[in-house]
Design a protein around this motif. Structure first.
Motif: not given
Length: 170
Positions: A33-42, A106-111, A87-97, A131-132
């Motif tokens: 889901l978090e990778s889909h978040q980045a794909a939708a954002w980008n 609960v997920a902590h998502v670093r970007w 022109k923004s580009h989001l990269t998810i760097t870490d996901v802790a679930v 993100q929390l």
């Protein structure tokens, strides 16, 4: 009576892997889901991004603006993608679930982000943050129910008590 404790230990070893596999599957699904978040954002696709939320989901963005409901999230991001995040580009760097229950996590998502502009009167454009998210399992898979986004800087130690006197009060 050594057999009885041995039987309990063996039973626990046999039963324990099932929840772990389920948790691993849930963690993998949330990471997807978090990778889909980045794909939708980008792709700057506000509709696809909002679809990651429950219908009543909410967002508190890095500026503290509170968007309530999937429709408002989509509306606000449509405007943002046309301007400050064009022109923004989001990269998810870490996901802790961490699972809170079988259907809540609960997920902590670093970007990190590049290419964003600051909104009029806003702070500097976001470059990295965390993100929390509170996620719930739905019939369509995991969805974001609540989302708090915070800009971040690398953590540094607090000044020692003596050095703290150098700082002015605001």
């Amino acid at each position: 009576m050594v057999i009885r404790p041995l039987a309990v230990v063996l039973a626990l070893l046999i039963v324990s892997p099932a929840p772990t596999r389920a948790q691993d599957n849930d963690s993998a699904a949330i990471r997807t889901l978090e990778s889909h978040q980045a794909a939708a954002w980008n792709a700057h696709d506000a509709s696809a991004y909002a679809a990651l939320f429950t219908p009543e989901g909410d967002v508190v963005n890095v500026l503290g603006w509170w968007w309530q409901g999937r429709a408002e999230i989509q509306r606000k991001l449509t405007d943002a993608f046309a301007t400050v995040f064009r022109k923004s580009h989001l990269t998810i760097t870490d996901v802790a679930v961490r699972k809170l229950s079988p259907d809540i996590a609960v997920a902590h998502v670093r970007w990190t982000m590049k290419g964003a502009l600051a909104p009029a009167g806003g702070a500097a454009p976001p470059q990295q943050g965390i993100q929390l998210q509170i996620l719930v399992r739905t019939r369509n898979g995991w969805r974001i129910s609540s989302f708090q986004n915070t800009n971040s800087i690398p953590e540094r130690p607090f000044p020692r008590a003596r050095a703290a006197t150098q700082y002015k009060r605001s």
